[in-house]
Design a protein around this motif. Structure first.
Motif, PDB file in Angstrom:
ATOM      1  N   PHE A   1      32.919  46.721  44.450  1.00  0.00           N
ATOM      2  CA  PHE A   1      33.469  45.525  43.822  1.00  0.00           C
ATOM      3  C   PHE A   1      34.433  45.856  42.685  1.00  0.00           C
ATOM      4  CE2 PHE A   1      33.169  42.245  40.453  1.00  0.00           C
ATOM      5  CZ  PHE A   1      34.052  41.357  41.042  1.00  0.00           C
TER       6      PHE A   1
ATOM      7  N   LYS B   1      38.219  44.548  42.821  1.00  0.00           N
ATOM      8  CA  LYS B   1      38.749  43.687  41.764  1.00  0.00           C
ATOM      9  C   LYS B   1      40.074  44.241  41.249  1.00  0.00           C
ATOM     10  CE  LYS B   1      37.548  41.577  37.320  1.00  0.00           C
ATOM     11  NZ  LYS B   1      36.502  41.452  36.257  1.00  0.00           N
TER      12      LYS B   1
ATOM     13  N   VAL C   1      42.747  43.699  43.927  1.00  0.00           N
ATOM     14  CA  VAL C   1      43.190  42.307  43.990  1.00  0.00           C
ATOM     15  C   VAL C   1      44.146  42.001  42.838  1.00  0.00           C
ATOM     16  CG1 VAL C   1      42.422  39.904  43.810  1.00  0.00           C
ATOM     17  CG2 VAL C   1      41.168  41.512  45.259  1.00  0.00           C
ATOM     18  N   GLN C   2      43.836  42.498  41.657  1.00  0.00           N
ATOM     19  CA  GLN C   2      44.728  42.295  40.520  1.00  0.00           C
ATOM     20  C   GLN C   2      46.104  42.906  40.795  1.00  0.00           C
ATOM     21  OE1 GLN C   2      42.297  44.142  37.497  1.00  0.00           O
ATOM     22  NE2 GLN C   2      41.311  42.215  36.918  1.00  0.00           N
TER      23      GLN C   2
ATOM     24  N   GLN D   1      30.957  39.386  46.103  1.00  0.00           N
ATOM     25  CA  GLN D   1      31.728  39.389  44.860  1.00  0.00           C
ATOM     26  C   GLN D   1      33.222  39.567  45.133  1.00  0.00           C
ATOM     27  OE1 GLN D   1      29.241  42.643  43.166  1.00  0.00           O
ATOM     28  NE2 GLN D   1      29.083  41.351  41.368  1.00  0.00           N
ATOM     29  N   ALA D   2      33.543  40.466  46.064  1.00  0.00           N
ATOM     30  CA  ALA D   2      34.953  40.706  46.385  1.00  0.00           C
ATOM     31  C   ALA D   2      35.581  39.458  46.998  1.00  0.00           C
ATOM     32  CB  ALA D   2      35.081  41.894  47.337  1.00  0.00           C
TER      33      ALA D   2
ATOM     34  N   CYS E   1      36.263  37.025  44.299  1.00  0.00           N
ATOM     35  CA  CYS E   1      37.393  37.475  43.483  1.00  0.00           C
ATOM     36  C   CYS E   1      38.716  37.134  44.169  1.00  0.00           C
ATOM     37  CB  CYS E   1      37.274  38.975  43.243  1.00  0.00           C
ATOM     38  SG  CYS E   1      38.617  39.690  42.272  1.00  0.00           S
TER      39      CYS E   1
ATOM     40  N   GLU F   1      39.358  33.400  43.969  1.00  0.00           N
ATOM     41  CA  GLU F   1      39.735  33.005  42.608  1.00  0.00           C
ATOM     42  C   GLU F   1      41.140  33.469  42.238  1.00  0.00           C
ATOM     43  OE1 GLU F   1      36.600  34.707  40.334  1.00  0.00           O
ATOM     44  OE2 GLU F   1      35.071  33.304  41.100  1.00  0.00           O
ATOM     45  N   SER F   2      41.642  34.499  42.935  1.00  0.00           N
ATOM     46  CA  SER F   2      42.970  35.039  42.609  1.00  0.00           C
ATOM     47  C   SER F   2      44.089  34.075  42.981  1.00  0.00           C
ATOM     48  CB  SER F   2      43.186  36.361  43.355  1.00  0.00           C
ATOM     49  OG  SER F   2      43.432  36.129  44.743  1.00  0.00           O
TER      50      SER F   2
END
Length: 288
Positions: free
Chosen positions: A82, A86, A89-90, A121-122, A125, A128-129
């Motif tokens: 995760f 994260k 993804v950022q 969780q991924a 994420c 939410e991105s």
């Protein structure tokens, strides 16, 4: 341009092979890898090779630059997946990637499997991105139940295959099938912000043992153990206790239904039936 992370791993290489087979020009494929030297063969075929290390965030945005579709394949390191995803993804957000496909677990949204926690969780994420996404919820690799973990020869020798899955069903899928499904998503124009549950024809651990016995001509039966006893047995074989507990939980999850899906998403994406268990068993016996 299509970018594949972890591109020198087993799944990543198969996805790239499927993309090339489908007619995607090699120059439009990016192999984003931790060690570019391991991707020298891909570079020789004309695939772009870019340095992309999940643990070196500064390498990710440049690797994703110009990407139209990005396939994120998480590492195999439990506990780090995760945080790594994260960070990836950022970087995808910073690189303005139009679509992220994520290689997740089957039934990730509801799974009680400990290994599924980081995938949940991924996925959250990514949602939410704000990036358009497709979740490729891969079924258990059939190859793992057919000796890929190195347990086939001892099982055939002893005549006993052990686990804690009971009579639970596994919607296993061969890696090439899952790679073909990923390639279909990456080259198609299907719906976004969706999840595919990718499982093949269901089988039990009893079925696995019976298929090996039938093809090898050697007696092999499946013996189900309480999850605690299975974990202790693995420790006795030299498996570190934390990993043994995780493997036992993964097996016990079969009995809870976590590895089973009635979805036909896989077959629809690849346009053919999933690879049968018998075919994977045949390949495993040839490899002994």
């Amino acid at each position: 341009m299509i970018t594949i992370t972890a591109a020198t791993g087993q799944l990543g290489r198969l996805v790239i092979a499927e993309l090339l087979e489908s007619g995607v020009p090699a120059s439009e494929i990016v192999a984003a890898v931790r060690n570019p030297q391991k991707a020298a063969d891909l570079a020789e075929r004309g695939v772009q090779v870019r340095h992309a290390d999940y643990d070196q965030p500064e390498t990710l945005e440049p690797a994703f630059a110009g990407t139209g579709k990005l396939l994120l394949i998480p590492s195999a390191i439990y506990g780090q997946r995760f945080p790594q995803m994260k960070t990836a993804v950022q970087a995808a957000v910073a690189a303005h990637v139009p679509l992220v496909a994520y290689a997740s677990f089957v039934n990730a949204a509801t799974s009680t499997l400990r290994l599924a926690d980081e995938h949940k969780q991924a996925e959250a994420c990514i949602r939410e991105s704000g990036l358009p996404f497709v979740f490729l919820r891969n079924g258990a690799y059939t190859e793992l139940y057919c000796g890929e973990l190195g347990d086939l020869a001892p099982a055939l020798e002893s005549g006993r295959m052990i686990g804690s899955g009971g009579n639970g069903k596994i919607s296993g899928a061969a890696r090439p099938d899952l790679a073909a499904a990923a390639a279909a998503v990456l080259t198609g124009d299907g719906p976004v912000n969706t999840a595919y549950e990718l499982g093949g024809e269901a089988f039990t651990l009893v079925d696995v043992a019976a298929e090996f016995a039938a093809q090898s001509g050697k007696p092999l039966v499946y013996q189900d153990l309480p999850v605690e006893e299975y974990a202790k047995t693995l420790v006795g074989w030299g498996v570190p206790e934390p990993f043994a507990d995780l493997l036992a939980d993964t097996s016990f999850a079969i009995s809870r239904g976590d590895w089973h899906t009635g979805s036909t998403d896989l077959q629809q994406l690849i346009g053919r039936p999933a690879t049968p268990l018998a075919n994977v068993v045949t390949a495993a016996l040839k490899a002994l």
